[in-house]
Design a protein around this motif. Structure first.
Motif, PDB file in Angstrom:
ATOM      1  N   ALA A 139       0.914  -1.066   0.010  1.00  0.00           N
ATOM      2  CA  ALA A 139      -0.045  -0.037   0.014  1.00  0.00           C
ATOM      3  C   ALA A 139       0.891   1.539   0.067  1.00  0.00           C
ATOM      4  CB  ALA A 139      -0.739  -0.075   1.276  1.00  0.00           C
ATOM      5  N   ILE A 140       1.274   1.360  -1.162  1.00  0.00           N
ATOM      6  CA  ILE A 140       2.264   2.615  -1.207  1.00  0.00           C
ATOM      7  C   ILE A 140       1.321   3.994  -1.305  1.00  0.00           C
ATOM      8  CG2 ILE A 140       3.828   4.211  -2.719  1.00  0.00           C
ATOM      9  CD1 ILE A 140       5.395   1.880  -1.648  1.00  0.00           C
ATOM     10  N   PRO A 141       1.743   4.883  -0.294  1.00  0.00           N
ATOM     11  CA  PRO A 141       0.974   6.318  -0.390  1.00  0.00           C
ATOM     12  C   PRO A 141       1.548   7.211  -1.621  1.00  0.00           C
ATOM     13  CG  PRO A 141       2.787   6.391   1.159  1.00  0.00           C
ATOM     14  CD  PRO A 141       2.822   4.959   0.780  1.00  0.00           C
ATOM     15  N   PRO A 142       0.679   7.854  -1.794  1.00  0.00           N
ATOM     16  CA  PRO A 142       0.815   8.816  -3.266  1.00  0.00           C
ATOM     17  C   PRO A 142       2.154   9.577  -3.194  1.00  0.00           C
ATOM     18  CG  PRO A 142      -1.357   8.957  -2.637  1.00  0.00           C
ATOM     19  CD  PRO A 142      -0.853   8.405  -1.407  1.00  0.00           C
ATOM     20  N   ASP A 143       2.386  10.209  -1.894  1.00  0.00           N
ATOM     21  CA  ASP A 143       3.630  10.895  -1.939  1.00  0.00           C
ATOM     22  C   ASP A 143       5.020  10.322  -1.863  1.00  0.00           C
ATOM     23  OD1 ASP A 143       3.349   9.652   0.808  1.00  0.00           O
ATOM     24  OD2 ASP A 143       3.624  11.906   1.610  1.00  0.00           O
ATOM     25  N   ASP A 144       4.950   8.809  -2.057  1.00  0.00           N
ATOM     26  CA  ASP A 144       6.122   7.742  -1.900  1.00  0.00           C
ATOM     27  C   ASP A 144       6.342   7.108  -3.076  1.00  0.00           C
ATOM     28  OD1 ASP A 144       8.626   7.223  -1.007  1.00  0.00           O
ATOM     29  OD2 ASP A 144       7.810   6.497   0.879  1.00  0.00           O
ATOM     30  N   ALA A 145       5.326   7.280  -4.238  1.00  0.00           N
ATOM     31  CA  ALA A 145       5.302   6.557  -5.173  1.00  0.00           C
ATOM     32  C   ALA A 145       6.191   6.872  -6.544  1.00  0.00           C
ATOM     33  CB  ALA A 145       3.867   6.465  -5.929  1.00  0.00           C
ATOM     34  N   GLU A 146       7.202   7.677  -6.322  1.00  0.00           N
ATOM     35  CA  GLU A 146       8.012   7.639  -7.480  1.00  0.00           C
ATOM     36  C   GLU A 146       8.902   6.496  -7.817  1.00  0.00           C
ATOM     37  OE1 GLU A 146      11.570   8.421  -9.760  1.00  0.00           O
ATOM     38  OE2 GLU A 146      11.784   7.770  -7.574  1.00  0.00           O
ATOM     39  N   GLY A 147       8.626   6.483  -9.251  1.00  0.00           N
ATOM     40  CA  GLY A 147       9.332   5.105  -9.849  1.00  0.00           C
ATOM     41  C   GLY A 147       8.293   4.222 -10.073  1.00  0.00           C
ATOM     42  N   SER A 148       7.454   3.969  -9.077  1.00  0.00           N
ATOM     43  CA  SER A 148       6.523   2.860  -9.304  1.00  0.00           C
ATOM     44  C   SER A 148       4.967   3.215  -9.534  1.00  0.00           C
ATOM     45  CB  SER A 148       6.369   1.894  -7.923  1.00  0.00           C
ATOM     46  OG  SER A 148       5.760   2.723  -6.733  1.00  0.00           O
ATOM     47  N   ASP A 149       4.333   4.464  -9.296  1.00  0.00           N
ATOM     48  CA  ASP A 149       3.256   5.039  -9.391  1.00  0.00           C
ATOM     49  C   ASP A 149       2.213   4.276  -8.548  1.00  0.00           C
ATOM     50  OD1 ASP A 149       1.475   6.866 -10.373  1.00  0.00           O
ATOM     51  OD2 ASP A 149       0.994   5.502 -12.130  1.00  0.00           O
ATOM     52  N   GLY A 150       2.829   3.365  -7.530  1.00  0.00           N
ATOM     53  CA  GLY A 150       2.066   2.570  -6.767  1.00  0.00           C
ATOM     54  C   GLY A 150       1.684   1.269  -7.179  1.00  0.00           C
ATOM     55  N   ARG A 151       2.122   0.917  -8.357  1.00  0.00           N
ATOM     56  CA  ARG A 151       1.876  -0.136  -8.845  1.00  0.00           C
ATOM     57  C   ARG A 151       2.752  -1.280  -8.489  1.00  0.00           C
ATOM     58  NH1 ARG A 151      -0.131  -2.832 -13.795  1.00  0.00           N
ATOM     59  NH2 ARG A 151       1.286  -4.431 -14.296  1.00  0.00           N
ATOM     60  N   TYR A 152       2.525  -2.371  -7.553  1.00  0.00           N
ATOM     61  CA  TYR A 152       3.193  -3.600  -7.063  1.00  0.00           C
ATOM     62  C   TYR A 152       2.686  -4.747  -7.383  1.00  0.00           C
ATOM     63  CZ  TYR A 152       7.337  -0.900  -4.983  1.00  0.00           C
ATOM     64  OH  TYR A 152       8.343  -0.166  -4.676  1.00  0.00           O
ATOM     65  N   LEU A 153       3.116  -5.801  -7.863  1.00  0.00           N
ATOM     66  CA  LEU A 153       2.676  -6.990  -7.916  1.00  0.00           C
ATOM     67  C   LEU A 153       2.932  -7.656  -6.425  1.00  0.00           C
ATOM     68  CD1 LEU A 153       3.702  -8.414 -11.376  1.00  0.00           C
ATOM     69  CD2 LEU A 153       1.472  -7.253 -10.838  1.00  0.00           C
ATOM     70  N   ASP A 154       2.139  -8.681  -5.945  1.00  0.00           N
ATOM     71  CA  ASP A 154       2.466  -9.470  -4.853  1.00  0.00           C
ATOM     72  C   ASP A 154       3.662 -10.058  -5.041  1.00  0.00           C
ATOM     73  OD1 ASP A 154       1.697 -10.249  -1.940  1.00  0.00           O
ATOM     74  OD2 ASP A 154       1.981 -12.421  -3.494  1.00  0.00           O
ATOM     75  N   PRO A 155       4.753 -10.237  -4.079  1.00  0.00           N
ATOM     76  CA  PRO A 155       6.049 -11.004  -4.351  1.00  0.00           C
ATOM     77  C   PRO A 155       5.679 -12.305  -4.663  1.00  0.00           C
ATOM     78  CG  PRO A 155       5.796 -10.205  -2.336  1.00  0.00           C
ATOM     79  CD  PRO A 155       4.699  -9.449  -2.873  1.00  0.00           C
ATOM     80  N   LEU A 156       5.160 -13.159  -3.765  1.00  0.00           N
ATOM     81  CA  LEU A 156       4.975 -14.515  -3.794  1.00  0.00           C
ATOM     82  C   LEU A 156       3.980 -14.971  -4.823  1.00  0.00           C
ATOM     83  CD1 LEU A 156       4.449 -15.272  -0.111  1.00  0.00           C
ATOM     84  CD2 LEU A 156       6.624 -16.090  -1.559  1.00  0.00           C
ATOM     85  N   GLY A 157       3.069 -14.123  -5.283  1.00  0.00           N
ATOM     86  CA  GLY A 157       1.941 -14.317  -6.256  1.00  0.00           C
ATOM     87  C   GLY A 157       2.852 -14.187  -7.605  1.00  0.00           C
ATOM     88  N   THR A 158       3.869 -13.322  -7.782  1.00  0.00           N
ATOM     89  CA  THR A 158       4.824 -13.094  -8.842  1.00  0.00           C
ATOM     90  C   THR A 158       5.536 -14.193  -8.921  1.00  0.00           C
ATOM     91  OG1 THR A 158       4.434 -10.611  -8.773  1.00  0.00           O
ATOM     92  CG2 THR A 158       6.347 -11.737 -10.089  1.00  0.00           C
ATOM     93  N   LEU A 159       6.260 -14.813  -7.902  1.00  0.00           N
ATOM     94  CA  LEU A 159       6.995 -15.880  -7.878  1.00  0.00           C
ATOM     95  C   LEU A 159       6.275 -17.168  -8.332  1.00  0.00           C
ATOM     96  CD1 LEU A 159       9.701 -15.202  -5.106  1.00  0.00           C
ATOM     97  CD2 LEU A 159       9.876 -14.429  -7.557  1.00  0.00           C
ATOM     98  N   ALA A 160       5.001 -17.242  -7.839  1.00  0.00           N
ATOM     99  CA  ALA A 160       4.237 -18.388  -8.263  1.00  0.00           C
ATOM    100  C   ALA A 160       3.894 -18.591  -9.777  1.00  0.00           C
ATOM    101  CB  ALA A 160       3.024 -18.428  -7.494  1.00  0.00           C
ATOM    102  N   PHE A 161       3.834 -17.249 -10.356  1.00  0.00           N
ATOM    103  CA  PHE A 161       3.590 -17.191 -11.874  1.00  0.00           C
ATOM    104  C   PHE A 161       4.858 -17.705 -12.524  1.00  0.00           C
ATOM    105  CE2 PHE A 161       3.799 -14.124 -15.237  1.00  0.00           C
ATOM    106  CZ  PHE A 161       2.795 -14.834 -16.399  1.00  0.00           C
ATOM    107  N   LEU A 162       6.100 -17.188 -12.022  1.00  0.00           N
ATOM    108  CA  LEU A 162       7.195 -17.288 -12.658  1.00  0.00           C
ATOM    109  C   LEU A 162       7.723 -18.694 -12.516  1.00  0.00           C
ATOM    110  CD1 LEU A 162       8.946 -14.080 -11.974  1.00  0.00           C
ATOM    111  CD2 LEU A 162       7.830 -14.560 -14.097  1.00  0.00           C
ATOM    112  N   ALA A 163       7.294 -19.375 -11.386  1.00  0.00           N
ATOM    113  CA  ALA A 163       7.775 -20.632 -11.255  1.00  0.00           C
ATOM    114  C   ALA A 163       7.209 -21.540 -12.435  1.00  0.00           C
ATOM    115  CB  ALA A 163       7.061 -21.236 -10.127  1.00  0.00           C
ATOM    116  N   GLY A 164       5.923 -21.456 -13.021  1.00  0.00           N
ATOM    117  CA  GLY A 164       5.650 -22.010 -13.896  1.00  0.00           C
ATOM    118  C   GLY A 164       6.045 -21.683 -15.473  1.00  0.00           C
ATOM    119  N   ALA A 165       6.704 -20.630 -15.618  1.00  0.00           N
ATOM    120  CA  ALA A 165       7.154 -19.985 -16.872  1.00  0.00           C
ATOM    121  C   ALA A 165       8.832 -20.195 -16.980  1.00  0.00           C
ATOM    122  CB  ALA A 165       6.963 -18.505 -16.741  1.00  0.00           C
TER     123      ALA A 165
END
Length: 269
Positions: free
Chosen positions: A42-68
């Motif tokens: 939950a990135i606040p708007p004033d700390d979103a430089e570089g990401s614009d607050g968009r983050y994929l969940d880390p474990l969800g991302t790794l589960a996806f990449l495990a199959g790829a």
């Protein structure tokens, strides 16, 4: 020494296409041992430089990449354990490890007060919550029958516990590393700063009768100068690092591949 890369699971680089292309490029490069993703909820708007607050969940991302992917290690640098309840966290960790066998679990206590506030978690309790969650994860991977809130339950599947790396600074990081038979994951230290700390951690582990703990340093290597990058890797190895993880921003998959090629050359691959 293992050489890895940070894969951006945030900002415009975190699209399905870019994440897949970067992970598969690393998977195809034998000199690259692992890719690592970071954790924000939950990135606040004033700390979103570089990401614009968009983050994929880390474990969800790794589960996806495990199959790829088929070879490359899949790491968190770091999973902020006080953000999540212990039992569902342990279940997701076990699931990713069961399905991939390649998980490397960097963990930490977090620092962003606004994020704790959004989650309804008292930031002053983060150290205690971290210790409690790590102890619970240890119990889950040690026996099929575990107890939580007075209720015994079966913790299955129960693959081998993934390697754990404790983020943060001593003395707390070292205490946790010894208590949980884990490694250490410092960030931004130069080889000359790392060396005495790695020696201290080895001594603490030896006093506890443990094997030499792995040390995974998160850093930015001078990849534009191949000779300097090679020297830096060698210096980290001499300082006691078992893993060096290069982290730098990149614009797209093409830029990631350029950085990967530079890192492979520096690693002698």
């Amino acid at each position: 020494m293992r050489v890895g890369m940070v894969l951006r699971n945030m900002g415009p680089q975190s699209t399905r296409e870019t994440v897949l292309a970067c992970a598969r490029a690393a998977d195809a490069a034998p000199a690259i041992a692992d890719v690592w993703v970071t954790d924000h909820i939950a990135i606040p708007p004033d700390d979103a430089e570089g990401s614009d607050g968009r983050y994929l969940d880390p474990l969800g991302t790794l589960a996806f990449l495990a199959g790829a992917t088929t070879r490359v290690g899949l790491g968190t640098s770091v999973l902020v354990v006080p953000y999540r309840p212990p039992l569902p966290t342990a279940k997701v960790i076990a699931t990713v490890q069961e399905l991939s066998g390649r998980l490397h679990l960097g963990v930490g206590g977090g620092w962003m007060a606004a994020e704790f506030r959004a989650l309804g978690v008292d930031v002053r309790r983060r150290a205690r919550l971290t210790d409690e969650t790590l102890a619970f994860i240890d119990r889950c991977f040690a026996a099929d029958v575990v107890e939580a809130n007075g209720q015994p339950f079966l913790f299955r599947p129960r693959p081998p516990r993934p390697p754990i790396f404790i983020g943060g600074a001593p003395p707390h990081a070292f205490r946790r590393a010894v208590a949980h038979r884990a490694g250490w994951m410092p960030m931004g230290l130069g080889p000359e700063q790392l060396a005495p700390l790695a020696t201290e951690l080895r001594a603490r582990a030896a006093d506890a009768g443990l094997d030499v703990p792995p040390v995974a340093i998160l850093t930015t290597l001078p990849l534009a100068d191949a000779a300097a990058a090679r020297d830096r890797l060698a210096a980290y190895g001499a300082a006691g690092a078992s893993h060096v993880i290069h982290g730098a921003r990149y614009a797209d998959a093409s830029a990631f591949r350029t950085m990967l090629d530079q890192l492979v050359r520096a690693a002698g691959g």
